[in-house]
Write a protein that holds these residues in place. Sequence first.
Motif, PDB file in Angstrom:
ATOM      1  N   MET A   1      11.806   2.067   9.968  1.00 11.62           N
ATOM      2  CA  MET A   1      11.297   1.936   8.621  1.00 11.62           C
ATOM      3  C   MET A   1      10.362   0.735   8.588  1.00 11.62           C
ATOM      4  SD  MET A   1      14.860   2.102   6.601  1.00 11.62           S
ATOM      5  CE  MET A   1      16.054   2.076   7.908  1.00 11.62           C
ATOM      6  N   CYS A   2       9.406   0.807   7.705  1.00 13.41           N
ATOM      7  CA  CYS A   2       8.462  -0.291   7.572  1.00 13.41           C
ATOM      8  C   CYS A   2       8.776  -1.040   6.280  1.00 13.41           C
ATOM      9  CB  CYS A   2       7.040   0.252   7.537  1.00 13.41           C
ATOM     10  SG  CYS A   2       5.778  -1.027   7.489  1.00 13.41           S
ATOM     11  N   GLY A   3       8.810  -2.344   6.347  1.00 15.94           N
ATOM     12  CA  GLY A   3       9.034  -3.151   5.150  1.00 15.94           C
ATOM     13  C   GLY A   3       7.964  -2.860   4.116  1.00 15.94           C
ATOM     14  N   SER A   4       8.364  -2.347   2.963  1.00 21.95           N
ATOM     15  CA  SER A   4       7.413  -1.892   1.947  1.00 21.95           C
ATOM     16  C   SER A   4       6.472  -2.973   1.456  1.00 21.95           C
ATOM     17  CB  SER A   4       8.168  -1.295   0.763  1.00 21.95           C
ATOM     18  OG  SER A   4       8.866  -0.151   1.184  1.00 21.95           O
ATOM     19  N   SER A   5       6.919  -4.202   1.460  1.00 21.10           N
ATOM     20  CA  SER A   5       6.057  -5.280   0.978  1.00 21.10           C
ATOM     21  C   SER A   5       4.877  -5.523   1.915  1.00 21.10           C
ATOM     22  CB  SER A   5       6.862  -6.568   0.793  1.00 21.10           C
ATOM     23  OG  SER A   5       7.359  -7.014   2.039  1.00 21.10           O
ATOM     24  N   THR A   6       4.923  -4.957   3.131  1.00 21.91           N
ATOM     25  CA  THR A   6       3.817  -5.131   4.082  1.00 21.91           C
ATOM     26  C   THR A   6       2.835  -3.967   4.053  1.00 21.91           C
ATOM     27  OG1 THR A   6       4.942  -4.104   5.978  1.00 21.91           O
ATOM     28  CG2 THR A   6       5.356  -6.463   5.589  1.00 21.91           C
ATOM     29  N   VAL A   7       3.092  -2.955   3.212  1.00 22.53           N
ATOM     30  CA  VAL A   7       2.231  -1.772   3.127  1.00 22.53           C
ATOM     31  C   VAL A   7       1.303  -1.902   1.925  1.00 22.53           C
ATOM     32  CG1 VAL A   7       2.153   0.738   2.885  1.00 22.53           C
ATOM     33  CG2 VAL A   7       4.027  -0.338   4.158  1.00 22.53           C
ATOM     34  N   LYS A   8       0.030  -1.863   2.188  1.00 26.33           N
ATOM     35  CA  LYS A   8      -0.980  -1.956   1.127  1.00 26.33           C
ATOM     36  C   LYS A   8      -1.570  -0.564   0.864  1.00 26.33           C
ATOM     37  CE  LYS A   8      -0.533  -6.403   1.369  1.00 26.33           C
ATOM     38  NZ  LYS A   8       0.864  -6.684   1.246  1.00 26.33           N
ATOM     39  N   LEU A   9      -2.010  -0.327  -0.349  1.00 29.03           N
ATOM     40  CA  LEU A   9      -2.584   0.962  -0.705  1.00 29.03           C
ATOM     41  C   LEU A   9      -3.755   1.324   0.207  1.00 29.03           C
ATOM     42  CD1 LEU A   9      -2.436   3.371  -2.595  1.00 29.03           C
ATOM     43  CD2 LEU A   9      -3.910   2.147  -4.190  1.00 29.03           C
ATOM     44  N   GLN A  10      -4.549   0.344   0.606  1.00 32.62           N
ATOM     45  CA  GLN A  10      -5.702   0.631   1.468  1.00 32.62           C
ATOM     46  C   GLN A  10      -5.290   1.031   2.891  1.00 32.62           C
ATOM     47  OE1 GLN A  10      -5.305  -2.265  -0.235  1.00 32.62           O
ATOM     48  NE2 GLN A  10      -5.657  -4.029   1.056  1.00 32.62           N
ATOM     49  N   ASP A  11      -3.999   0.884   3.251  1.00 29.01           N
ATOM     50  CA  ASP A  11      -3.492   1.333   4.552  1.00 29.01           C
ATOM     51  C   ASP A  11      -3.218   2.836   4.564  1.00 29.01           C
ATOM     52  OD1 ASP A  11      -3.427  -1.344   5.311  1.00 29.01           O
ATOM     53  OD2 ASP A  11      -1.290  -1.566   4.878  1.00 29.01           O
ATOM     54  N   LEU A  12      -3.230   3.474   3.401  1.00 25.40           N
ATOM     55  CA  LEU A  12      -2.811   4.866   3.276  1.00 25.40           C
ATOM     56  C   LEU A  12      -3.994   5.803   3.078  1.00 25.40           C
ATOM     57  CD1 LEU A  12       0.205   4.205   0.915  1.00 25.40           C
ATOM     58  CD2 LEU A  12       0.214   4.374   3.410  1.00 25.40           C
ATOM     59  N   ASN A  55       6.935   5.490  -5.650  1.00 22.49           N
ATOM     60  CA  ASN A  55       7.123   5.144  -7.056  1.00 22.49           C
ATOM     61  C   ASN A  55       5.766   5.281  -7.735  1.00 22.49           C
ATOM     62  OD1 ASN A  55       7.633   3.952  -9.564  1.00 22.49           O
ATOM     63  ND2 ASN A  55       9.011   2.442  -8.687  1.00 22.49           N
ATOM     64  N   THR A  56       5.702   6.064  -8.802  1.00 24.04           N
ATOM     65  CA  THR A  56       4.434   6.271  -9.495  1.00 24.04           C
ATOM     66  C   THR A  56       4.050   5.094 -10.389  1.00 24.04           C
ATOM     67  OG1 THR A  56       5.578   7.445 -11.265  1.00 24.04           O
ATOM     68  CG2 THR A  56       4.628   8.785  -9.496  1.00 24.04           C
ATOM     69  N   ASP A  57       4.990   4.192 -10.635  1.00 24.05           N
ATOM     70  CA  ASP A  57       4.713   3.018 -11.466  1.00 24.05           C
ATOM     71  C   ASP A  57       3.808   2.063 -10.686  1.00 24.05           C
ATOM     72  OD1 ASP A  57       4.649   0.705 -12.988  1.00 24.05           O
ATOM     73  OD2 ASP A  57       6.832   0.539 -13.179  1.00 24.05           O
ATOM     74  N   LYS A  58       2.570   1.942 -11.120  1.00 25.23           N
ATOM     75  CA  LYS A  58       1.601   1.110 -10.397  1.00 25.23           C
ATOM     76  C   LYS A  58       1.952  -0.379 -10.413  1.00 25.23           C
ATOM     77  CE  LYS A  58      -2.000   4.322 -10.744  1.00 25.23           C
ATOM     78  NZ  LYS A  58      -2.830   5.164 -10.785  1.00 25.23           N
ATOM     79  N   ASP A  59       2.849  -0.789 -11.304  1.00 23.06           N
ATOM     80  CA  ASP A  59       3.268  -2.187 -11.377  1.00 23.06           C
ATOM     81  C   ASP A  59       4.566  -2.448 -10.617  1.00 23.06           C
ATOM     82  OD1 ASP A  59       1.067  -2.885 -12.987  1.00 23.06           O
ATOM     83  OD2 ASP A  59       2.131  -2.237 -14.796  1.00 23.06           O
ATOM     84  N   VAL A  90      13.772  10.255 -10.530  1.00 25.00           N
ATOM     85  CA  VAL A  90      14.424   9.341 -11.451  1.00 25.00           C
ATOM     86  C   VAL A  90      13.417   8.971 -12.515  1.00 25.00           C
ATOM     87  CG1 VAL A  90      15.558   7.113 -11.705  1.00 25.00           C
ATOM     88  CG2 VAL A  90      15.880   8.434  -9.607  1.00 25.00           C
ATOM     89  N   PHE A  91      13.778   9.185 -13.768  1.00 31.97           N
ATOM     90  CA  PHE A  91      12.886   8.882 -14.873  1.00 31.97           C
ATOM     91  C   PHE A  91      13.438   7.707 -15.665  1.00 31.97           C
ATOM     92  CE2 PHE A  91      12.320  13.345 -13.877  1.00 31.97           C
ATOM     93  CZ  PHE A  91      10.945  13.439 -13.825  1.00 31.97           C
TER      94      PHE A  91
END
Length: 95
Positions: A1-12, A55-59, A90-91
């Motif tokens: 698994m990759c630590g999520s805090s190290t994944v940026k949107l521009q990596d995807l 997570n669809t929540d951009k914040d 989950v809503f």
Amino acid sequence: MCGSSTVKLQDLVPADLVRRKYVGETYYSTYNPEHRWYYLSGQKPEEVTMLKIHNTDKDAAVRFSLHSSFQPLGFGDKDGRESVEIRTLVFDSVE
């Protein structure tokens, strides 16, 4: 698994996810040396790993989870692996 805090949107890189009765979107990851990967060693059959994939929540503090699997050396067919994927939505109720 990759630590999520190290994944940026521009990596995807977005890609179509096409199934018989469903068309959606998924992401592929580009290489980033800042990604921090973790390996779960010695997991027992009765143990479960649960990932928050998206997570669809951009914040949200965590929006994406990179994950992968591989077959270690010396791990033969007789030692089979079982993977079960369950998707849960989950809503957040807003009053």
